[in-house]
Scaffold this motif. Structure first.
Motif, PDB file in Angstrom:
ATOM      1  N   MET B 117       3.560  -5.976 -15.023  1.00  0.00           N
ATOM      2  CA  MET B 117       2.531  -5.271 -15.787  1.00  0.00           C
ATOM      3  C   MET B 117       1.496  -6.241 -16.334  1.00  0.00           C
ATOM      4  SD  MET B 117       4.592  -2.393 -17.900  1.00  0.00           S
ATOM      5  CE  MET B 117       5.658  -1.199 -17.105  1.00  0.00           C
ATOM      6  N   ASP B 124      -6.742  -6.771 -13.822  1.00  0.00           N
ATOM      7  CA  ASP B 124      -7.688  -5.732 -14.219  1.00  0.00           C
ATOM      8  C   ASP B 124      -8.836  -6.343 -15.021  1.00  0.00           C
ATOM      9  OD1 ASP B 124      -8.737  -3.169 -14.593  1.00  0.00           O
ATOM     10  OD2 ASP B 124      -7.678  -2.945 -16.498  1.00  0.00           O
ATOM     11  N   ILE B 131     -10.109   0.903 -10.988  1.00  0.00           N
ATOM     12  CA  ILE B 131      -9.637   1.503 -12.226  1.00  0.00           C
ATOM     13  C   ILE B 131      -8.158   1.829 -12.047  1.00  0.00           C
ATOM     14  CG2 ILE B 131      -9.817   3.535 -13.698  1.00  0.00           C
ATOM     15  CD1 ILE B 131     -12.834   3.508 -13.064  1.00  0.00           C
ATOM     16  N   PRO B 132      -7.308   1.269 -12.908  1.00  0.00           N
ATOM     17  CA  PRO B 132      -5.876   1.544 -12.767  1.00  0.00           C
ATOM     18  C   PRO B 132      -5.602   3.041 -12.842  1.00  0.00           C
ATOM     19  CG  PRO B 132      -6.239  -0.207 -14.337  1.00  0.00           C
ATOM     20  CD  PRO B 132      -7.571   0.372 -14.011  1.00  0.00           C
ATOM     21  N   THR B 133      -4.902   3.514 -11.849  1.00  0.00           N
ATOM     22  CA  THR B 133      -4.651   4.936 -11.776  1.00  0.00           C
ATOM     23  C   THR B 133      -3.238   5.159 -11.251  1.00  0.00           C
ATOM     24  OG1 THR B 133      -5.328   6.950 -10.651  1.00  0.00           O
ATOM     25  CG2 THR B 133      -5.776   4.909  -9.510  1.00  0.00           C
ATOM     26  N   ALA B 134      -2.788   6.382 -11.343  1.00  0.00           N
ATOM     27  CA  ALA B 134      -1.456   6.696 -10.836  1.00  0.00           C
ATOM     28  C   ALA B 134      -1.429   6.491  -9.327  1.00  0.00           C
ATOM     29  CB  ALA B 134      -1.089   8.128 -11.182  1.00  0.00           C
ATOM     30  N   VAL B 135      -0.359   5.876  -8.850  1.00  0.00           N
ATOM     31  CA  VAL B 135      -0.191   5.665  -7.407  1.00  0.00           C
ATOM     32  C   VAL B 135       1.114   6.353  -7.002  1.00  0.00           C
ATOM     33  CG1 VAL B 135      -0.147   3.961  -5.555  1.00  0.00           C
ATOM     34  CG2 VAL B 135      -1.283   3.411  -7.695  1.00  0.00           C
ATOM     35  N   VAL B 141       1.873   1.784  -3.152  1.00  0.00           N
ATOM     36  CA  VAL B 141       2.078   0.812  -4.230  1.00  0.00           C
ATOM     37  C   VAL B 141       2.151  -0.593  -3.643  1.00  0.00           C
ATOM     38  CG1 VAL B 141       3.692   0.008  -5.999  1.00  0.00           C
ATOM     39  CG2 VAL B 141       3.224   2.449  -5.776  1.00  0.00           C
ATOM     40  N   LEU B 154       0.492  -2.627 -11.670  1.00  0.00           N
ATOM     41  CA  LEU B 154       0.872  -1.759 -12.793  1.00  0.00           C
ATOM     42  C   LEU B 154       1.884  -0.712 -12.329  1.00  0.00           C
ATOM     43  CD1 LEU B 154      -2.621  -1.271 -14.484  1.00  0.00           C
ATOM     44  CD2 LEU B 154      -0.767  -2.762 -15.224  1.00  0.00           C
ATOM     45  N   ALA B 155       1.619  -0.120 -11.172  1.00  0.00           N
ATOM     46  CA  ALA B 155       2.536   0.899 -10.655  1.00  0.00           C
ATOM     47  C   ALA B 155       3.891   0.284 -10.310  1.00  0.00           C
ATOM     48  CB  ALA B 155       1.933   1.588  -9.429  1.00  0.00           C
ATOM     49  N   LEU B 158       5.838  -0.319 -13.429  1.00  0.00           N
ATOM     50  CA  LEU B 158       6.418   0.941 -13.902  1.00  0.00           C
ATOM     51  C   LEU B 158       7.624   1.325 -13.060  1.00  0.00           C
ATOM     52  CD1 LEU B 158       3.167   2.969 -14.652  1.00  0.00           C
ATOM     53  CD2 LEU B 158       4.948   2.405 -16.299  1.00  0.00           C
TER      54      LEU B 158
END
Lengths: 270, 204
Positions: B117, B124, B131-135, B141, B154-155, B158
């Protein structure tokens, strides 16, 4: 949500601190705050909350497990019911109408508010029942406490419900499990909390996998939330003893009532 | 050398309970001790522990079987940090070893997740690539990580965080297997299967 991360972090920090002072996971406060303040879709808020539940469980687990309080065998037996519940809950949640989810959340908030009235600290008499007998060393006295488990079937049923609600609404479910383990199954409170915490992470992971694949775990929300709750929980556990807990509990119950009203309003108006 | 006191000095009660089975067994076979020292590179402390336990009835004591019994636990000990003592079921020591494995899983998982992260946040800020977004897609990923995109890290961070409790479950399965507690190994495996089902049924 890009650009709002510091504010999300700050709110999660306060929630984490409050939650740890009261021994309640932050999810019940996080979701109403994230949806209410940021206008976030409820499923994104649930996704962020479930991630913070995993983070909190893992961080706390590193402490509890080290102390040997967690009853891993019992946790795994109950976890069969809990993960099934979480799986069903997670799959239902991603399909369900957001307004209905908000309504259900409001109902759970009312339950949490009510259940806080009878949070007890004293332990039931612990006896080895011959079923899943375990023992741990009481940190305060150094005494070895041996206990067994009662009413496993009821425990399994409660675990399914707890897992289901966790998967559906992104909360940990300890608010259901700890009272059942302690009052119904006759576990010492300390062991019940540690075991519930261990289970919560596994349960949350099950539904988090569902939320992740549906794109409801947004890093720009989930990461500041998880970090905030983690840091807040550390702060809360340090200042917890200094505050009068009765006053704090009333404040928390008041918040829950406001948030329940907010959720019901959302359920009706959308 | 008493391995248990070295491991966790605080649990005095547990140590006295298990010292007896752990101590030098009068019937210990000399050849068992000898072969244990030959794999000393894998687990230096192993020589102190009874491996082919005289207490348990050895039904097929062919050399091949004995070698497997002795080498496999060493490998597992190396990988999981588990102290392998097949004879002791549900003892204080086994319980504590189980906790020790779970403990390691947690710390490793949290550390890797945090590092990923932080890399994501660093990228970033430094590169502003996306733009960090849900993957939602796992393959995507890894593709994004390979392309050094913040959203990928980031994904993945997570995902590792989500996987940490699952690693605890896997660790517990191994721990139960090496306690020879087949029932609980089975129960825990069932939990793992349910989690894996969510991987399949949870697809969008």
């Amino acid at each position: 949500m890009h650009g709002q991360e510091p504010l999300i972090f700050a709110i999660a920090l306060i929630v984490g601190a409050l939650g740890s002072m009261l021994g309640i996971g932050g999810g019940v406060l996080l979701i109403p705050l994230l949806t209410g303040l940021f206008g976030m879709p409820i499923k994104t808020a649930i996704g962020a909350s479930i991630v913070s539940v995993i983070a909190t469980s893992s961080a706390a687990g590193a402490v509890y497990v080290g102390r040997g309080l967690t009853h891993t065998r019992l946790a795994m037996v109950l976890e069969i019911a809990t993960t099934l519940g979480a799986l069903a809950g997670g799959i239902t949640a991603v399909l369900l109408n957001p307004n209905l989810l908000a309504g259900l959340f409001g109902a759970v908030l009312i339950y949490v508010m009510y259940s806080m009235r009878r949070l007890r600290k004293e332990d039931p008499a612990t006896v080895p029942t011959g079923l899943l007998t375990a023992h741990y060393t009481e940190p305060l006295t150094g005494q070895v406490i041996t206990y067994g488990v009662h009413h496993l079937t009821r425990g399994l049923a409660a675990s399914f419900v707890a897992g289901n609600i966790s998967g559906l609404l992104g909360i940990g479910g300890g608010i259901i499990k700890v009272p059942v383990m302690s009052l119904v199954m006759g576990m010492p409170l300390r062991a019940a909390i540690a075991t519930s915490n261990f289970m919560i992470g596994i349960t949350a992971a099950t539904s988090a996998i569902v939320y992740f694949q549906h794109g409801y775990i947004d890093p720009s929300v989930a990461i500041p939330t998880a970090l905030g709750v983690l840091v807040g929980a550390q702060i809360g556990s340090r200042i917890g003893g200094r505050l009068r807990s009765q006053r704090l509990k009333q404040l928390f119950q008041g918040l829950l009532l406001v948030f329940a009203a907010q959720m019901f309003y959302r359920a009706i108006t959308g | 050398m008493d391995e248990t006191t070295q491991h966790e000095p605080s649990s005095g009660e547990a140590v006295t309970r298990i010292r007896h089975p752990d101590g030098p067994e009068p019937g210990a076979k000399p050849d068992a001790d000898h072969s244990a020292t030959s794999v000393v590179v894998l687990a230096p402390k192993e020589a102190d522990r009874p491996i082919a336990a005289p207490a348990t009835p050895v039904t097929e004591s062919t050399p091949a079987r004995r070698a497997r019994v002795q080498v496999v636990p060493h490998l597992i000990e190396l990988v999981t940090g588990l102290v392998v003592t097949p004879e002791e079921k549900k003892t204080a020591r086994a319980q504590r070893d189980l906790n020790e494995v779970v403990h390691r899983m947690l710390i490793i998982g949290l550390a890797i997740s945090t590092v990923l992260m932080l890399i994501g946040i660093g990228l970033d800020i430094a590169l502003q690539r996306d733009i960090p977004t849900a993957v939602p897609d796992f393959r995507d990923v890894f593709a994004r990580v390979a392309a050094l995109r913040p959203s990928g890290f980031l994904a993945l961070g997570l995902l590792v965080l989500i996987a940490t409790p699952v690693l605890r479950v896997i660790g517990s399965i191994f721990a139960f297997i090496y306690e020879r507690d087949w029932r609980y190994a089975g129960i825990t495996f069932l939990v793992l299967v349910i989690i894996l089902v969510s991987l399949v049924l949870g697809r969008a």
